[in-house]
Design a protein around this motif. Structure first.
Motif, PDB file in Angstrom:
ATOM      1  N   CYS A 118      -1.934   3.169  -9.201  1.00 24.02           N
ATOM      2  CA  CYS A 118      -2.023   2.126  -8.183  1.00 24.02           C
ATOM      3  C   CYS A 118      -3.460   2.046  -7.728  1.00 24.02           C
ATOM      4  N   SER A 163       2.901   1.932  -9.502  1.00 19.97           N
ATOM      5  CA  SER A 163       3.606   1.726  -8.234  1.00 19.97           C
ATOM      6  C   SER A 163       3.110   0.498  -7.491  1.00 19.97           C
ATOM      7  N   LYS A 193      10.774  -1.417  -5.761  1.00 19.38           N
ATOM      8  CA  LYS A 193      10.043  -0.798  -4.653  1.00 19.38           C
ATOM      9  C   LYS A 193      10.038  -1.761  -3.475  1.00 19.38           C
ATOM     10  N   PHE A 202       2.994   8.677   4.298  1.00 16.30           N
ATOM     11  CA  PHE A 202       2.231   8.720   3.050  1.00 16.30           C
ATOM     12  C   PHE A 202       0.902   7.995   3.215  1.00 16.30           C
ATOM     13  N   ARG A 203       0.947   6.840   3.869  1.00 16.50           N
ATOM     14  CA  ARG A 203      -0.293   6.057   3.999  1.00 16.50           C
ATOM     15  C   ARG A 203      -1.309   6.813   4.842  1.00 16.50           C
ATOM     16  N   ARG A 215       2.264  -5.490   2.611  1.00 16.06           N
ATOM     17  CA  ARG A 215       2.513  -5.561   1.169  1.00 16.06           C
ATOM     18  C   ARG A 215       3.737  -6.418   0.847  1.00 16.06           C
ATOM     19  N   GLN A 219       5.765  -6.264  -2.597  1.00 14.44           N
ATOM     20  CA  GLN A 219       6.890  -5.323  -2.542  1.00 14.44           C
ATOM     21  C   GLN A 219       8.145  -6.074  -2.074  1.00 14.44           C
ATOM     22  N   LYS A 246      12.918   2.930  -4.851  1.00 14.15           N
ATOM     23  CA  LYS A 246      12.163   3.573  -3.772  1.00 14.15           C
ATOM     24  C   LYS A 246      12.152   2.692  -2.548  1.00 14.15           C
ATOM     25  N   SER A 272       8.000   9.629   1.948  1.00 12.14           N
ATOM     26  CA  SER A 272       7.401  10.399   3.042  1.00 12.14           C
ATOM     27  C   SER A 272       8.144  10.268   4.367  1.00 12.14           C
ATOM     28  N   TYR A 311       9.475  15.525  -1.584  1.00 15.23           N
ATOM     29  CA  TYR A 311       8.591  16.544  -0.996  1.00 15.23           C
ATOM     30  C   TYR A 311       9.356  17.851  -0.756  1.00 15.23           C
TER      31      TYR A 311
HETATM   32  C1  PBG Z   1       1.123   3.530  -3.749  1.00 14.17           C
HETATM   33  C2  PBG Z   1       2.299   4.335  -3.288  1.00 14.17           C
HETATM   34  C3  PBG Z   1       2.894   4.408  -2.020  1.00 14.17           C
HETATM   35  C4  PBG Z   1       3.870   5.398  -2.108  1.00 14.17           C
HETATM   36  C5  PBG Z   1       3.869   5.854  -3.416  1.00 14.17           C
HETATM   37  N1  PBG Z   1       2.903   5.173  -4.124  1.00 14.17           N
HETATM   38  C6  PBG Z   1       2.559   3.708  -0.753  1.00 14.17           C
HETATM   39  C7  PBG Z   1       2.761   2.265  -0.604  1.00 14.17           C
HETATM   40  O1  PBG Z   1       3.243   1.552  -1.490  1.00 14.17           O
HETATM   41  O2  PBG Z   1       2.372   1.789   0.463  1.00 14.17           O
HETATM   42  C8  PBG Z   1       4.726   5.880  -0.988  1.00 14.17           C
HETATM   43  C9  PBG Z   1       5.264   7.262  -1.154  1.00 14.17           C
HETATM   44  C10 PBG Z   1       5.829   7.881   0.071  1.00 14.17           C
HETATM   45  O3  PBG Z   1       5.976   7.246   1.135  1.00 14.17           O
HETATM   46  O4  PBG Z   1       6.163   9.076   0.002  1.00 14.17           O
HETATM   47  N2  PBG Z   1       1.270   2.184  -3.753  1.00 14.17           N
END
Ligand code: PBG
Length: 326
Positions: A118, A163, A193, A202-203, A215, A219, A246, A272, A311
């Protein structure tokens, strides 16, 4: 008079025998965050129990997972330098590429390394592709994603996992891998996704929040499940080898539907926010962390996933070894 199900619950050994959902540590993937620099093994505040590792220290994190019975990893990178086109993502000396070489050197073929493909961790604006004004230019982004995937595979990735959610990226990546003699590198597509608030921690961990907007144009909308089938079918046609849904917990119905409609192995990513929620509630003494962790993981497999990215991979592998689940 007891009914049959009740009789089948009468002993722990019998309950173990008649379980309908079987899981194994083989089906777990553990995410790891690589950070550019040296001598870094830093706790991630938004993900208690997880760490940022520099390539020279990541072996310790891998070793712990191996000891727990987990040998598959999903690698994310935090580069020092970001720019408009995320050039560090396809730099042969980039953070993920360095991490891949370090882990491979220490563990050889004992580990299976998947990389997240990504751009959001690498772009100065935090979006998952190349911008044209305020919007992501889908087609222009494809050539960059293909370059990133090839670069990861050349640095030793066993599998690449796009991703970004751009249309056509599975085909673009497949063609680029094949053209570079990487026909054996499978693609795990983040096919389904959703634009989710569960990615918040995560961010923070990956420094990948978009600097403006969201997004939602690339997404998926959480109201939709038929769209998931379309996305999955498209990626399957384009050549994905495995598919992913996801997040996991709030999308168990989607996991079920996709698993019924595809013959490809299906992964679910317990993201996350799912992990952070359990951690936070447990820290307050509100829930039993171990029990909720186990039950959540079982639900994902019961819904139809074959693989779980989490995790909690280490703790779940141990729970499976003990026979508490699986
Ligand atoms: C990258 C990506 C993301 C996650 C995995 N790959 C973040 C997003 O799309 O904003 C999230 C993983 C998580 O929350 O554990 N695009």
């Amino acid at each position: 008079m007891l009914n049959r199900s009740r009789r089948l619950r009468s002993s722990a050994l019998l309950r173990g025998m008649v379980r309908e959902t079987r899981m194994s540590p083989d089906a777990l993937i553990y995410p790891l965050f690589l950070q550019e620099g040296s001598d870094i093994c830093q706790p991630i505040p938004s993900l208690p129990g997880q760490f940022h590792y520099s390539p020279d220290r990541v072996a310790a994190g891998v070793e712990q997972a191996l000891e727990a019975g987990v040998n598959k990893f999903l690698l994310f990178g935090l580069p020092c330098h970001k720019d408009a086109c995320g050039s560090e993502a396809y730099n042969d000396q980039g953070i993920v590429q360095q991490g891949l070489r370090a882990i491979r050197q220490a563990f050889g073929q004992q580990v299976y390394l998947v990389t997240d493909v990504c751009m959001c961790e690498y772009t100065s604006h935090g979006h998952c592709g190349i911008l044209d004004g305020q919007t992501v230019d889908n087609d222009k982004t494809l050539e960059y994603l293909a370059r990133i995937a090839v670069s990861h595979a050349q640095a030793g990735a066993d599998m690449v996992a796009p991703s970004d959610m751009m249309d056509g990226r599975v085909l673009a990546i497949r063609q680029a891998l094949d053209a570079n003699g990487l026909q054996n590198t499978p693609i795990l597509s983040y096919a389904v996704k959703y634009a989710s608030s569960f990615y918040g921690p995560f961010r923070d961990a990956a420094g990948s929040a978009p600097s403006f907007g969201d997004r939602k144009t690339y997404q998926m909308d959480c109201h939709n499940w038929k769209e998931a089938l379309k996305e999955a079918a498209t990626d399957e046609q384009e050549g994905a080898d495995l598919l992913m849904v996801k997040p996991a917990l709030a999308y168990l119905d989607v996991i079920r539907e996709v698993s019924r409609h595809t013959n490809l192995p299906l992964a679910a990513y317990s993201v996350s926010g799912e992990y952070a929620m359990i951690k936070a509630a447990a820290a307050q003494g509100l829930i039993d962390e171990y029990g909720v962790m186990c039950e959540s993981a079982v639900s994902v497999f019961r819904a139809g996933a074959d693989i779980l990215i989490t995790y909690y991979a280490k703790e779940l592998a141990q729970a499976m070894r003990k026979g508490d689940i699986g």
